[in-house]
Enzyme design. Structure first.
Site, short mmCIF file in Angstrom:
data_model
loop_
_atom_site.label_atom_id
_atom_site.label_comp_id
_atom_site.label_asym_id
_atom_site.label_seq_id
_atom_site.Cartn_x
_atom_site.Cartn_y
_atom_site.Cartn_z
N LYS A 179 1.22 -1.30 -0.13
CA LYS A 179 0.02 0.01 0.20
C LYS A 179 0.96 1.15 0.05
O LYS A 179 0.79 2.20 -1.16
CB LYS A 179 -1.06 0.08 1.04
CG LYS A 179 -1.59 0.82 1.30
CD LYS A 179 -2.21 1.43 2.30
CE LYS A 179 -1.51 2.56 2.98
NZ LYS A 179 -2.66 2.73 4.36
N ASP A 197 -6.82 1.16 0.38
CA ASP A 197 -6.79 1.21 2.33
C ASP A 197 -8.15 0.25 2.81
O ASP A 197 -8.92 0.05 1.91
CB ASP A 197 -6.33 2.42 2.99
CG ASP A 197 -7.56 3.25 2.58
OD1 ASP A 197 -8.69 2.94 1.66
OD2 ASP A 197 -7.72 4.09 2.83
#
Ligand code: SF4
Length: 269
Positions: A179, A197
């Site tokens: 991420k 997320d």
């Protein structure tokens, strides 16, 4: 289609349609978490019931996907991430610090920090102890301070003090995962990456836009379905939509721009 129970919503905040009652498999998603997920009991990552539930959602048509992102773009042509930063390095540090913390909380701490340390070299000057003082208000700050010092050393030793431009290289840095790499590649270098997320994960699953049991599945599905012209901003639109409209506990369906396209059986309009 299986109904989502209120109990499961409250318990995990993850409200994807695939989350049927009695399914014990939970996607490993939390705000900014970078550690690999614990392996679920069944392979390849979810139960048969969960898989069936995902498949039960009617996929969006390409025209619907285009329509949704056109509306997001019209409402907010230049969406911005909310993590404050000065350059690719401070963006990287901010994202590493944001794991399991809010952007607002990170910003509060990094404003003063980045005034004195906006490069890897400068970050090493005050040292780990002083760094801990700056970020003390952020959860897991001891470990994060260690990672920031270690990644700064590695940037100097192996990348000439610059943040590298490939996912593999960014992921090799202490405290940085997929991420983090996707956020940095997108925001610092303009790559069409999809950082997933907790907000993106929820919106993608709940709406049926890009269902998946793991952040990686959602990311790959988003890459597949989002038209190229929307990719530069897609993850920001979805984050902001999840953060301010499609809230985990009480989605604001009545003001949602895409409520007619959303497939969530529990939407309130
Ligand atoms: S209609 Fe409701 S559940 Fe669907 S995307 Fe909008 S806010 Fe979320």
């Amino acid at each position: 289609m299986a109904k989502i129970t209120r109990r499961s919503l409250t318990k995990s905040k993850l409200t994807a349609p695939r989350r049927v009652k009695k399914s014990r498999n939970r996607p490993a998603v939390s705000q900014g978490r970078e550690k690999p997920a614990k392996k679920p009991a069944t392979k390849p990552g979810h139960s048969r019931a969960t898989r069936k539930s995902i498949k039960a959602i009617k996929a969006w048509t390409p025209a619907e996907v285009r329509e949704a992102f056109s509306r997001f773009r019209k409402a907010n042509p230049e969406p911005k991430g909310e993590l404050e930063h000065l350059n690719p390095y401070t963006l990287l540090v901010a994202v590493v610090l944001s794991a399991q913390a809010t952007d607002a909380g990170v910003n509060k701490a990094t404003r003063a920090l980045f005034e004195v340390a906006d490069t890897p070299q400068k970050m090493l000057e005050p040292g780990e102890e002083k760094l801990r003082d700056y970020i003390r208000t952020i959860g897991l700050y001891r470990n994060k301070a260690k990672n920031v010092i270690a990644l700064s050393k590695k940037l100097i030793a192996e990348f000439g003090g610059e943040v590298p431009r490939t996912r593999a290289e960014i992921e090799s840095l202490p405290g940085a995962g997929r991420k983090t790499a996707n956020v940095v590649l997108n925001m610092a270098y303009g790559e069409h990456t999809m950082a997933v997320d907790t907000h993106v994960f929820r919106v993608a699953n709940r709406t049926g836009l890009a269902p998946g049991n793991t952040p990686l599945e959602v990311e790959l599905e988003l890459e597949r379905v989002v038209p190229a012209e929307f990719k530069p901003h897609a993850h920001h639109w979805l984050i902001l939509h999840g953060r301010y409209t499609c809230l985990a506990r009480k989605p604001r369906c009545e003001v949602c721009l895409i409520n007619d396209l959303c497939r969530w059986p529990e939407k309130t309009v």
